[in-house]
Design an enzyme around this catalytic site. Structure first.
Site, PDB file in Angstrom:
ATOM      1  CB  SER A 144      24.014 -16.059 106.865  1.00 53.62           C
ATOM      2  OG  SER A 144      23.643 -15.916 108.229  1.00 53.62           O
ATOM      3  CD  GLU A 175      17.292 -18.569 108.722  1.00 52.35           C
ATOM      4  OE1 GLU A 175      17.538 -17.875 109.715  1.00 52.35           O
ATOM      5  OE2 GLU A 175      17.783 -19.687 108.542  1.00 52.35           O
ATOM      6  CB  SER A 178      25.197 -24.295 105.706  1.00 49.00           C
ATOM      7  OG  SER A 178      25.160 -24.423 107.105  1.00 49.00           O
ATOM      8  CE  LYS A 233      20.863 -17.967 108.013  1.00 50.91           C
ATOM      9  NZ  LYS A 233      21.748 -17.775 109.165  1.00 50.91           N
ATOM     10  NE  ARG A 286      24.341 -27.251 115.502  1.00 52.50           N
ATOM     11  CZ  ARG A 286      23.197 -27.750 115.048  1.00 52.50           C
ATOM     12  NH1 ARG A 286      22.883 -29.016 115.269  1.00 52.50           N
ATOM     13  NH2 ARG A 286      22.352 -26.998 114.357  1.00 52.50           N
TER      14      ARG A 286
HETATM   15  P1  13P Z   1      22.965 -23.388 109.333  1.00 52.54           P
HETATM   16  O1  13P Z   1      23.938 -22.721 108.417  1.00 52.54           O
HETATM   17  O2  13P Z   1      23.601 -24.409 110.246  1.00 52.54           O
HETATM   18  O3  13P Z   1      21.754 -23.886 108.618  1.00 52.54           O
HETATM   19  O4  13P Z   1      22.460 -22.280 110.348  1.00 52.54           O
HETATM   20  C1  13P Z   1      22.160 -21.033 109.854  1.00 52.54           C
HETATM   21  C2  13P Z   1      21.080 -20.431 110.633  1.00 52.54           C
HETATM   22  O5  13P Z   1      21.242 -19.390 111.204  1.00 52.54           O
HETATM   23  C3  13P Z   1      19.770 -21.096 110.672  1.00 52.54           C
HETATM   24  O6  13P Z   1      18.827 -20.247 111.223  1.00 52.54           O
END
Ligand code: 13P
Length: 348
Positions: free
Chosen positions: A297, A182, A266, A224, A37
């Site tokens: 999140s 997640e 996201s 998530k 990034r």
């Molecule tokens: P993004 O919203 O950029 O996908 O990241 C969220 C995240 O914590 C991925 O593990």
């Protein structure tokens, strides 16, 4: 038989993580990801630059107090202090936001399934969770990654990742931390939205079957998930309303009612797209079918424009904080189905 445990503390934390008008800031990029990034904005990744960037976000007072319920940190950040010596975790806690920690150790190819990732990090996890708790963390995150492709995701990858998520979640609850569960199905590929719907449904069913097997207390967890969307390279990508409708019907069919809350990732959507989807989902949800709070999140969808404005320079800090605060506010409104595209135009 396992002894009866009191999970009420976990339920309280989970409820705070998904409280109305707020969501979670995922600032837990691994060293490799944050370097990527930073490279995109021409900034070298060092312990100091990573600290400066994250401190910039955590010192965005208004956003942190009003829109951010919790922050997910990377191991290094939980141990870092700000320029004036205040531990970053303390800075966050002072705003009223909860401190969370990414506890997985990233992915490697699954044995005999070289195209598919399995998440590492279970060895020694019990001890690490104890330490994280002593450093101020009250919730944790573990990310499983699944891919859509020719014959993917395989049943082996789904089962192995569901099992790892469950073992992680059980250890978190034993240590008194709320696990963010997640299972991310990547947006990469040219598949259409119904492929994403099917894969997401299959994965969520497997995850909840496994969590039940391990005795995880669902009200003390936060899911998530990815939203149900078309692949990034799909020829004809579904619109916002269709994505919202399919996401909601997938969750209604696959997520038990007792789950504490849902906070979407996201996953590479643009900032405004991620907000528009969250807003449509909340505007369309029905309490009888979708009893959980539905929030964000986000990592990239909260940070991208802010990071670009910052560019590694202290004199850009205020502009970066303003951009982050704007995204946090837009997503906070989307959590209540109260966002509109005009709000973006008037801000720019
Ligand atoms: P993004 O919203 O950029 O996908 O990241 C969220 C995240 O914590 C991925 O593990």
């Amino acid at each position: 038989m396992t002894a009866e445990r009191d999970f009420s503390h976990l339920e309280t934390i989970a409820a705070r993580m998904v409280s109305a008008g707020r969501g979670i800031l995922a600032a837990d990029e691994s060293d490799r990801t944050i370097a990527k990034r930073f490279e995109a904005i021409g900034v070298a990744s060092s312990e100091a630059s990573r600290r400066d960037w994250r401190e910039t976000l955590f010192r965005a007072e208004e956003a942190m107090r009003e829109r951010i319920s919790g922050v997910i940190l990377f191991d290094e950040t939980l141990r870092q202090s700000s320029e004036d010596g205040t531990p970053l975790a303390e800075l966050i806690a002072k705003t009223g936001a909860l401190v969370g920690i990414k506890v997985d150790k990233g992915v490697a190819p699954l044995g005999l399934h070289p195209r598919e990732p399995i998440t590492h990090g279970l060895d020694g996890l019990r001890e690490r969770l104890e330490e994280y708790r002593s450093l101020g963390a009250v919730f944790a995150k573990w990310r499983a990654v699944l891919k859509i492709g020719d014959e993917l995701p395989s049943r082996a990858a789904i089962a192995a990742n569901a099992e790892a998520l469950s073992r992680y979640a059980a250890l978190c609850q034993e240590a008194g931390l709320v696990p963010i569960v997640e299972p991310e199905i990547l947006m990469d590929g040219d598949h259409d939205i119904s492929r994403c719907f099917d894969a997401t449904s299959e994965v969520l069913r497997a995850v909840y079957e496994s969590l039940a097997l391990h005795g995880v207390h669902l009200a003390g967890t936060v899911l998530k998930p990815n939203m149900v969307v078309s692949g990034a390279d799909c020829f004809q990508r579904a619109g916002v309303e269709e994505a919202a409708e399919k996401t909601l019907s997938c969750l209604a069919a696959c997520v038990p009612r007792s789950v504490g809350g849902v906070a979407f990732l996201s996953g590479g959507q643009s900032e405004e797209e991620a907000t528009a989807h969250l807003n449509a989902i909340n505007a369309m949800k029905r309490q009888d079918a979708h009893p959980w709070p539905l929030t964000f999140s986000y990592g990239r969808a909260l940070q991208t424009s802010s990071l670009r404005l910052w560019g590694g320079r202290a004199d850009n800090r205020a502009a970066a904080q303003e951009a982050f605060s704007h995204r946090a506010k837009m997503n906070g409104l989307a959590q209540m189905g109260a966002w509109s595209a005009q709000m973006e135009e008037s801000a720019s």
